[in-house]
Design a protein around this motif. Sequence first.
Motif, PDB file in Angstrom:
ATOM      1  N   GLY A  23       0.788  -1.284  -0.161  1.00  0.00           N
ATOM      2  CA  GLY A  23       0.179  -0.109   0.008  1.00  0.00           C
ATOM      3  C   GLY A  23       0.900   1.289   0.015  1.00  0.00           C
ATOM      4  O   GLY A  23       0.400   2.432   0.321  1.00  0.00           O
ATOM      5  N   ASP A  24       2.212   1.069  -0.227  1.00  0.00           N
ATOM      6  CA  ASP A  24       2.977   2.368  -0.224  1.00  0.00           C
ATOM      7  C   ASP A  24       2.274   3.375  -1.408  1.00  0.00           C
ATOM      8  O   ASP A  24       1.725   2.821  -2.445  1.00  0.00           O
ATOM      9  CB  ASP A  24       4.448   2.034  -0.740  1.00  0.00           C
ATOM     10  N   ALA A  25       2.664   4.564  -0.835  1.00  0.00           N
ATOM     11  CA  ALA A  25       2.111   5.680  -2.018  1.00  0.00           C
ATOM     12  C   ALA A  25       3.300   5.922  -3.195  1.00  0.00           C
ATOM     13  O   ALA A  25       2.849   6.565  -4.194  1.00  0.00           O
ATOM     14  CB  ALA A  25       1.527   6.894  -1.402  1.00  0.00           C
ATOM     15  N   SER A  26       4.378   5.631  -3.105  1.00  0.00           N
ATOM     16  CA  SER A  26       5.512   5.907  -3.734  1.00  0.00           C
ATOM     17  C   SER A  26       6.330   5.028  -3.776  1.00  0.00           C
ATOM     18  O   SER A  26       6.678   4.210  -2.873  1.00  0.00           O
ATOM     19  CB  SER A  26       6.429   7.423  -3.365  1.00  0.00           C
ATOM     20  N   PHE A  27       7.280   4.795  -4.752  1.00  0.00           N
ATOM     21  CA  PHE A  27       8.459   3.840  -4.963  1.00  0.00           C
ATOM     22  C   PHE A  27       9.590   4.508  -5.749  1.00  0.00           C
ATOM     23  O   PHE A  27       9.316   5.162  -6.532  1.00  0.00           O
ATOM     24  CB  PHE A  27       7.698   2.778  -6.000  1.00  0.00           C
ATOM     25  N   LEU A  28      10.808   4.185  -5.184  1.00  0.00           N
ATOM     26  CA  LEU A  28      11.884   4.908  -5.624  1.00  0.00           C
ATOM     27  C   LEU A  28      12.760   3.644  -6.373  1.00  0.00           C
ATOM     28  O   LEU A  28      13.123   2.725  -5.698  1.00  0.00           O
ATOM     29  CB  LEU A  28      12.686   5.355  -4.487  1.00  0.00           C
ATOM     30  N   ALA A  29      13.294   3.905  -7.575  1.00  0.00           N
ATOM     31  CA  ALA A  29      14.155   2.985  -8.087  1.00  0.00           C
ATOM     32  C   ALA A  29      15.277   3.757  -8.733  1.00  0.00           C
ATOM     33  O   ALA A  29      15.405   4.892  -8.993  1.00  0.00           O
ATOM     34  CB  ALA A  29      13.365   2.364  -9.523  1.00  0.00           C
ATOM     35  N   LYS A  50      13.997   0.777 -19.936  1.00  0.00           N
ATOM     36  CA  LYS A  50      13.691  -0.564 -19.193  1.00  0.00           C
ATOM     37  C   LYS A  50      12.982  -0.750 -17.721  1.00  0.00           C
ATOM     38  O   LYS A  50      11.943  -1.515 -17.799  1.00  0.00           O
ATOM     39  CB  LYS A  50      14.906  -1.331 -19.095  1.00  0.00           C
ATOM     40  N   ILE A  51      13.619   0.225 -16.851  1.00  0.00           N
ATOM     41  CA  ILE A  51      12.985   0.212 -15.619  1.00  0.00           C
ATOM     42  C   ILE A  51      11.626   0.710 -15.521  1.00  0.00           C
ATOM     43  O   ILE A  51      10.765   0.022 -14.973  1.00  0.00           O
ATOM     44  CB  ILE A  51      13.958   1.054 -14.794  1.00  0.00           C
ATOM     45  N   ILE A  52      11.324   1.658 -16.305  1.00  0.00           N
ATOM     46  CA  ILE A  52       9.956   2.246 -16.436  1.00  0.00           C
ATOM     47  C   ILE A  52       9.189   1.281 -16.933  1.00  0.00           C
ATOM     48  O   ILE A  52       8.028   0.902 -16.397  1.00  0.00           O
ATOM     49  CB  ILE A  52       9.917   3.541 -17.242  1.00  0.00           C
ATOM     50  N   THR A  53       9.468   0.565 -18.065  1.00  0.00           N
ATOM     51  CA  THR A  53       8.539  -0.263 -18.656  1.00  0.00           C
ATOM     52  C   THR A  53       8.337  -1.672 -17.821  1.00  0.00           C
ATOM     53  O   THR A  53       7.389  -2.189 -18.121  1.00  0.00           O
ATOM     54  CB  THR A  53       9.277  -0.973 -20.074  1.00  0.00           C
ATOM     55  N   GLN A  73      18.199   8.491 -10.374  1.00  0.00           N
ATOM     56  CA  GLN A  73      16.849   8.229  -9.540  1.00  0.00           C
ATOM     57  C   GLN A  73      15.515   8.291 -10.256  1.00  0.00           C
ATOM     58  O   GLN A  73      15.247   9.254 -11.011  1.00  0.00           O
ATOM     59  CB  GLN A  73      16.967   9.248  -8.236  1.00  0.00           C
ATOM     60  N   ILE A  74      14.690   7.218 -10.087  1.00  0.00           N
ATOM     61  CA  ILE A  74      13.262   7.502 -10.786  1.00  0.00           C
ATOM     62  C   ILE A  74      12.316   7.244  -9.682  1.00  0.00           C
ATOM     63  O   ILE A  74      12.216   6.269  -8.912  1.00  0.00           O
ATOM     64  CB  ILE A  74      13.348   6.233 -12.012  1.00  0.00           C
ATOM     65  N   ASP A  75      11.531   7.966  -9.889  1.00  0.00           N
ATOM     66  CA  ASP A  75      10.403   8.091  -8.624  1.00  0.00           C
ATOM     67  C   ASP A  75       9.141   7.639  -9.543  1.00  0.00           C
ATOM     68  O   ASP A  75       8.676   8.307 -10.554  1.00  0.00           O
ATOM     69  CB  ASP A  75      10.113   9.643  -8.062  1.00  0.00           C
ATOM     70  N   PHE A  76       8.304   6.851  -8.563  1.00  0.00           N
ATOM     71  CA  PHE A  76       6.960   6.326  -9.320  1.00  0.00           C
ATOM     72  C   PHE A  76       6.036   6.826  -7.972  1.00  0.00           C
ATOM     73  O   PHE A  76       6.176   6.671  -6.845  1.00  0.00           O
ATOM     74  CB  PHE A  76       7.056   4.817  -9.390  1.00  0.00           C
TER      75      PHE A  76
END
Length: 80
Positions: A23-29, A50-53, A73-76
Amino acid sequence: MGLLHAWRMQKLVSDARTAYRRGDASFLAGFDIDSRARVSMKAIRKEIDKIITAVEPIGWECVSVQPFLASVQIDFMRRE
């Protein structure tokens, strides 16, 4: 793609699924850029894609991609 890269991608997707189920609101890759080797912007963009896909179909939406020194850093955010 090497075995180490495949394992890291599998772990990234697993972590994204776990965070989504939790249930996290965000994810960091993100990933580090090897500063000892010449890495082209084309290769970096390809890795970002690749990561976004891999992460967006889980239920995340990419909201930002930011460089930080020798890393990216990629924020989702959770898609509702």
